[in-house]
Scaffold this motif. Structure first.
Motif, PDB file in Angstrom:
ATOM      1  N   MET A   1     -35.947  10.728  19.793  1.00  0.00           N
ATOM      2  CA  MET A   1     -37.364  10.557  19.599  1.00  0.00           C
ATOM      3  C   MET A   1     -37.778   9.864  20.663  1.00  0.00           C
ATOM      4  O   MET A   1     -39.042   9.082  20.937  1.00  0.00           O
ATOM      5  N   GLN A   2     -37.131  10.096  22.126  1.00  0.00           N
ATOM      6  CA  GLN A   2     -37.603   9.502  23.216  1.00  0.00           C
ATOM      7  C   GLN A   2     -37.749  10.689  24.356  1.00  0.00           C
ATOM      8  O   GLN A   2     -37.161  11.639  23.948  1.00  0.00           O
ATOM      9  N   PRO A   3     -38.422  10.272  25.247  1.00  0.00           N
ATOM     10  CA  PRO A   3     -38.711  11.679  26.318  1.00  0.00           C
ATOM     11  C   PRO A   3     -37.308  11.745  27.068  1.00  0.00           C
ATOM     12  O   PRO A   3     -36.491  10.874  27.372  1.00  0.00           O
ATOM     13  N   VAL A   4     -37.042  12.947  27.086  1.00  0.00           N
ATOM     14  CA  VAL A   4     -35.891  13.460  27.828  1.00  0.00           C
ATOM     15  C   VAL A   4     -35.685  12.722  29.268  1.00  0.00           C
ATOM     16  O   VAL A   4     -34.635  12.319  29.675  1.00  0.00           O
ATOM     17  N   ASP A   5     -36.730  12.916  30.127  1.00  0.00           N
ATOM     18  CA  ASP A   5     -36.518  12.423  31.551  1.00  0.00           C
ATOM     19  C   ASP A   5     -37.348  11.360  31.907  1.00  0.00           C
ATOM     20  O   ASP A   5     -37.715  11.074  32.826  1.00  0.00           O
ATOM     21  N   GLY A   6     -38.135  10.770  30.788  1.00  0.00           N
ATOM     22  CA  GLY A   6     -39.161   9.608  31.030  1.00  0.00           C
ATOM     23  C   GLY A   6     -40.466  10.177  30.597  1.00  0.00           C
ATOM     24  O   GLY A   6     -40.782  11.127  30.373  1.00  0.00           O
ATOM     25  N   ALA A   7     -41.488   9.151  30.549  1.00  0.00           N
ATOM     26  CA  ALA A   7     -42.808   9.567  30.000  1.00  0.00           C
ATOM     27  C   ALA A   7     -43.524  10.426  30.988  1.00  0.00           C
ATOM     28  O   ALA A   7     -43.419  10.417  32.191  1.00  0.00           O
ATOM     29  N   ASP A   8     -44.126  11.181  30.283  1.00  0.00           N
ATOM     30  CA  ASP A   8     -45.032  12.441  30.927  1.00  0.00           C
ATOM     31  C   ASP A   8     -44.353  13.239  31.933  1.00  0.00           C
ATOM     32  O   ASP A   8     -44.732  13.527  33.035  1.00  0.00           O
ATOM     33  N   THR A   9     -43.121  13.739  31.583  1.00  0.00           N
ATOM     34  CA  THR A   9     -42.339  14.594  32.352  1.00  0.00           C
ATOM     35  C   THR A   9     -41.770  15.615  31.583  1.00  0.00           C
ATOM     36  O   THR A   9     -41.638  15.801  30.313  1.00  0.00           O
ATOM     37  N   ILE A  10     -41.684  16.764  32.371  1.00  0.00           N
ATOM     38  CA  ILE A  10     -41.079  17.917  31.701  1.00  0.00           C
ATOM     39  C   ILE A  10     -40.119  18.738  32.811  1.00  0.00           C
ATOM     40  O   ILE A  10     -39.731  18.104  33.941  1.00  0.00           O
ATOM     41  N   ARG A  11     -39.225  19.495  32.374  1.00  0.00           N
ATOM     42  CA  ARG A  11     -38.535  20.402  33.118  1.00  0.00           C
ATOM     43  C   ARG A  11     -38.578  21.972  32.800  1.00  0.00           C
ATOM     44  O   ARG A  11     -38.237  22.272  31.736  1.00  0.00           O
ATOM     45  N   ARG A  12     -39.122  22.524  33.702  1.00  0.00           N
ATOM     46  CA  ARG A  12     -39.577  23.926  33.459  1.00  0.00           C
ATOM     47  C   ARG A  12     -38.811  24.897  34.491  1.00  0.00           C
ATOM     48  O   ARG A  12     -38.624  24.663  35.824  1.00  0.00           O
ATOM     49  N   PHE A  13     -38.191  25.971  34.067  1.00  0.00           N
ATOM     50  CA  PHE A  13     -37.298  26.877  35.241  1.00  0.00           C
ATOM     51  C   PHE A  13     -38.430  27.729  35.851  1.00  0.00           C
ATOM     52  O   PHE A  13     -38.414  27.831  37.135  1.00  0.00           O
ATOM     53  N   ILE A  14     -39.467  27.878  35.103  1.00  0.00           N
ATOM     54  CA  ILE A  14     -40.608  28.514  35.712  1.00  0.00           C
ATOM     55  C   ILE A  14     -42.204  27.962  35.296  1.00  0.00           C
ATOM     56  O   ILE A  14     -41.927  27.224  34.173  1.00  0.00           O
ATOM     57  N   SER A  15     -43.007  28.096  36.097  1.00  0.00           N
ATOM     58  CA  SER A  15     -44.258  27.422  35.750  1.00  0.00           C
ATOM     59  C   SER A  15     -44.792  28.179  34.495  1.00  0.00           C
ATOM     60  O   SER A  15     -44.300  29.526  34.193  1.00  0.00           O
ATOM     61  N   GLU A  16     -45.868  27.582  33.834  1.00  0.00           N
ATOM     62  CA  GLU A  16     -46.419  28.325  32.609  1.00  0.00           C
ATOM     63  C   GLU A  16     -47.920  28.395  32.726  1.00  0.00           C
ATOM     64  O   GLU A  16     -48.621  27.855  32.034  1.00  0.00           O
ATOM     65  N   PRO A  17     -48.345  29.183  33.512  1.00  0.00           N
ATOM     66  CA  PRO A  17     -50.004  29.325  33.684  1.00  0.00           C
ATOM     67  C   PRO A  17     -50.660  29.781  32.657  1.00  0.00           C
ATOM     68  O   PRO A  17     -49.976  30.768  31.933  1.00  0.00           O
TER      69      PRO A  17
END
Length: 755
Positions: free
Chosen positions: A301-317
């Motif tokens: 129940m904690q952010p994977v890489d820290g607060a307000d972060t994601i990891r995406r292989f591609i962007s999601e527009p």
């Protein structure tokens, strides 16, 4: 006037049912007060003044298709004034929903244009079709069917140059038809003024704590073409919203910025006092670079890489376009008022999702190895609407309304899924390309009548008979696609009802009881057959779902002219719920059992001394399943998702003189209780609890002769409130996508008027 409180929102809007593989494509608070003055042309009896001579409430609405004071309407209504939205820096559907009691905005990963709006707990999490209707003036906007994004593309109209926004809670099927089973939101634009030329230009700068800056530019021009007879009003706006989420795989700035650009052009012609014609053209384009969600480890129940972060292989527009042209004719025939409203609209919605966290391990085990995957999706809808209605004059004995409505929709839904190489380029094999062209035609007759049994009591009865026909085709290709199936058709007729009783025991006091029904249309399904036995794996159609709402309410003064209150108690019985289903590798739509929602909505408004406005509101919702559902993964008695049981808000505003100038300050505090994103055993969607959170907003401003300067602070305490949770990628170890409210945001606005 009134406002509202925020309930909750979640990122499942148009949730692509990945648990059934891409084929799931298938087929498929409390009010914060706003006080408003009635139009000068409208004869409305002003309420009694408070002790200091100021009215507690003077606001008129068109909820029942005729103008009347909000406190006279026998149903639960909120009105948010356009000026109040501007003062608080509220400019989007998400901002509006944050103010509305018992209302949820669910966004798919936080993307603009991928959202669903629900009220009073009428939701199963993943909506098949819309349960709340969206109107621009008197024109319904958005698809009524399940195949053109109707359940996941709630209109996110820029909140600029609006007179007000009306929010009707509970089913409105009699007057507003299909899709209004949970309620209705109506955007009412400022009409052209035939008496005065004016120009207003506004600029705004804002910045999010730890994020990026944004800006708003807008201009409004009103010009009489013939004084007292004809006028034109033009509005142009552009909003750039700075992001605050960082994609660690794509450095270089926030990944969730967005832009909204649009315009509205309206012409008003009033050749005489008995006739008016209004033509309106509206166009808006939105671009969202990514999501406002952070990656969450569901185990810790904690952010994977820290607060307000994601990891995406591609962007999601996500790119969304909305266009509308409408004509409204109003004629006073003396014995009745004739309204003719015609509308043409077009909606497009294109987006891309990164499901790599789910499909890389899943398909790797099946021998398909790729660096990542891209799932593109799109909706298209073109819609024509025509409404004609007659409304009787005011009467102390009997009032009536009768009308006819017709809509014609041509829509399409598409998903396309490719494996990607390390350079993020598509490679073989094509996994899925699925397109579902559809048509929807509906005709309806409706009417209401109100009989005044005495000066204190009246009874109203309303009925609507609707008949719709639908056609669905399909073109399927790719590794995961079954063979294309024959086109499917369906037809159904539905009747909705409304009955109200009202008693006014004293001046500015009213008790009412309301019984009303609402529905969503069913629709056809392509029949998938077992290739070995030829037996069908699904039904050829799903049925409409419907609900009945029972509401008791009171509106009146607790302290004459000082303290006003509204209280509503309701129970909603919902049956044949439309749900996404799966079986035999096929994802589609079916009907589940029943659910029930009970609730309370209570508001208080006061003007205790000159210049002060105070309000509070409370929303309590108890919504649960009555029948277990394997498709939903819910047990009988289990709580419906995405709805806070308790939501509340407090607001204080003061207007005063500063150096001989009009000035104001205000504050709003809101609380949203805990919510769950789904049911306990939802297939392939792990349960996630979103904790409750509280926020405080501040605002203030001063007006000069031709300038107005204002400032606002949103989320003063910089709280990390969670508004939505999408865990569809988590069943194979992927992170949860947890949508967050924006961090502390400072804004400064400058307006200049020319006359």
């Amino acid at each position: 006037m009134e406002t509202t409180m925020r309930t909750c929102d979640r990122g499942s809007g148009s949730k692509l049912k990945l648990t059934y593989l891409p084929l799931a494509v298938a087929c498929g608070t409390l009010p914060i007060a706003v006080w408003a003055e009635p139009p000068a042309s409208e004869a409305v009896t002003a309420p009694a003044a408070s002790a200091d001579g100021e009215p507690i409430e003077v606001v008129t609405i068109t909820a029942q298709r005729r103008r009347e004071p909000a406190r006279e309407v026998p149903l639960s209504v909120d009105v948010v004034k356009g000026e109040a939205l501007e003062r608080g820096g509220y400019q989007s559907l998400g901002d509006l929903a944050a103010l509305l009691p018992g209302v949820n905005l669910n966004q798919a990963g936080g993307a603009t244009g991928q959202s669903q709006i629900t009220m009073r707990g009428v939701t199963t999490g993943s909506q098949v079709g819309a349960t709340v209707s969206m109107y621009i003036d008197d024109v319904p906007f958005g698809s009524s069917s399940a195949y053109a994004g109707g359940g996941s593309s709630a209109l996110d109209l820029g909140l600029f140059d609006l007179a007000n926004v009306e929010v009707l809670r509970g089913p409105q099927g009699t007057l507003y038809g299909a899709g209004a089973m949970g309620g209705l939101i109506k955007y009412a634009a400022v009409e052209p003024d035939t008496g005065e030329f004016s120009v207003t230009a506004t600029g705004e700068l804002s910045r999010k704590q730890g994020g990026e800056s944004g800006h708003v530019l807008r201009a409004v021009v009103n010009t009489p073409l013939k004084p007292g007879v004809a006028a034109m009003r033009a509005t142009l706006y552009r909003r750039a919203d700075g992001g605050f989420i960082r994609d660690l795989n794509h450095p270089g700035g926030a990944s969730d910025g967005s832009t909204t650009s649009g315009g509205r052009l309206a012409f008003l012609l009033t050749p005489n006092k008995d006739l008016s014609l209004r033509v309106t053209a509206l166009s808006q384009r939105q671009r969202h670079d990514g999501t406002t969600a952070e990656d969450m480890n569901l185990a810790t129940m904690q952010p994977v890489d820290g607060a307000d972060t994601i990891r995406r292989f591609i962007s999601e527009p996500v790119d969304v376009g909305n266009d509308l042209v409408s004509l409204a004719i109003k004629a006073d025939l003396k014995w009745a008022t004739l309204d003719v409203i015609s509308g043409w609209q077009r909606s497009t919605n294109h987006g891309r999702m990164d499901p790599s966290a789910f499909y890389v391990p899943l398909l790797g085990a099946a021998g398909i190895n790729a660096a990542g995957y891209a799932l593109g999706y799109s909706f298209y809808n073109r819609k024509l609407t025509q409404e004609v209605r007659l409304t009787s004059p005011r009467s102390k004995i009997f009032e009536w309304l009768a009308g006819a409505f017709y809509t014609s929709e041509d829509g399409s839904k598409n998903q396309h899924m490719d494996p990607l190489n390390a350079e993020r380029q598509p490679v073989a094999p094509l996994l899925l390309d699925a397109t579902f062209p559809s048509t929807f035609r509906e005709a309806a007759l409706f009417g209401t009548g109100t009989y005044y049994t005495s000066q204190q009591t009246d009874l109203s009865l309303g009925v609507r008979r609707s008949q719709n026909r639908q056609h669905l085709d399909n073109q399927l290709s790719g590794l995961f696609a079954p063979a294309s199936q024959p086109a499917a058709d369906s037809s159904e007729g539905v009747t909705t009802w409304m009955l109200t009783a009202r008693w006014r025991p004293a001046a500015r006091q009213a008790l009412y009881a309301r019984v009303a029904s609402g529905y969503r249309p069913g629709g056809p399904l392509p029949v998938i057959r077992n290739p070995l036995t030829g037996e069908p794996l699904n039904k050829p159609a799903f049925r409409s779902d419907s609900l009945w709402s029972y509401e008791l309410g009171w509106k009146g003064d607790l302290l004459p002219n000082l303290l006003a209150s509204e209280l509503a108690l309701y129970q909603i019985n919902w049956k044949n719920m439309q749900v996404f289903s799966g079986g035999g590798g096929f994802g589609g739509i079916s009907n589940a059992g029943s659910a029930r929602s009970r609730g309370l909505e209570w508001t208080l408004r006061s003007a205790p001394i000159a210049g002060w406005r105070l309000s509070s509101a409370l929303s309590v919702i108890d919504a649960k399943l009555l029948d277990a559902s394997s498709d939903l993964g819910g047990k009988a008695g289990e709580r419906l998702p995405d709805t806070a049981r308790v939501s509340t808000a407090l607001q204080a505003d003061r207007e005063f003189q500063l150096g001989g100038r009009d000035a104001y300050v205000g504050a709003t505090a809101r609380y949203t209780g805990e919510r769950f994103n789904t049911f306990s055993a939802a297939p392939g969607i792990p349960l996630y609890r979103m904790p409750g959170y509280a926020t405080v907003d501040l605002r203030g401003g001063i007006e000069f002769e031709q300038f107005a300067l204002s400032a606002f602070i949103r989320n003063l305490g910089d709280r990390r409130g969670q508004t939505a949770a999408d865990t569809t990628l988590s069943s194979l170890g992927g992170p949860g996508r947890i949508n967050l409210i924006a961090p502390r945001t400072f804004g400064l606005q400058l307006s200049k008027s020319f006359k």
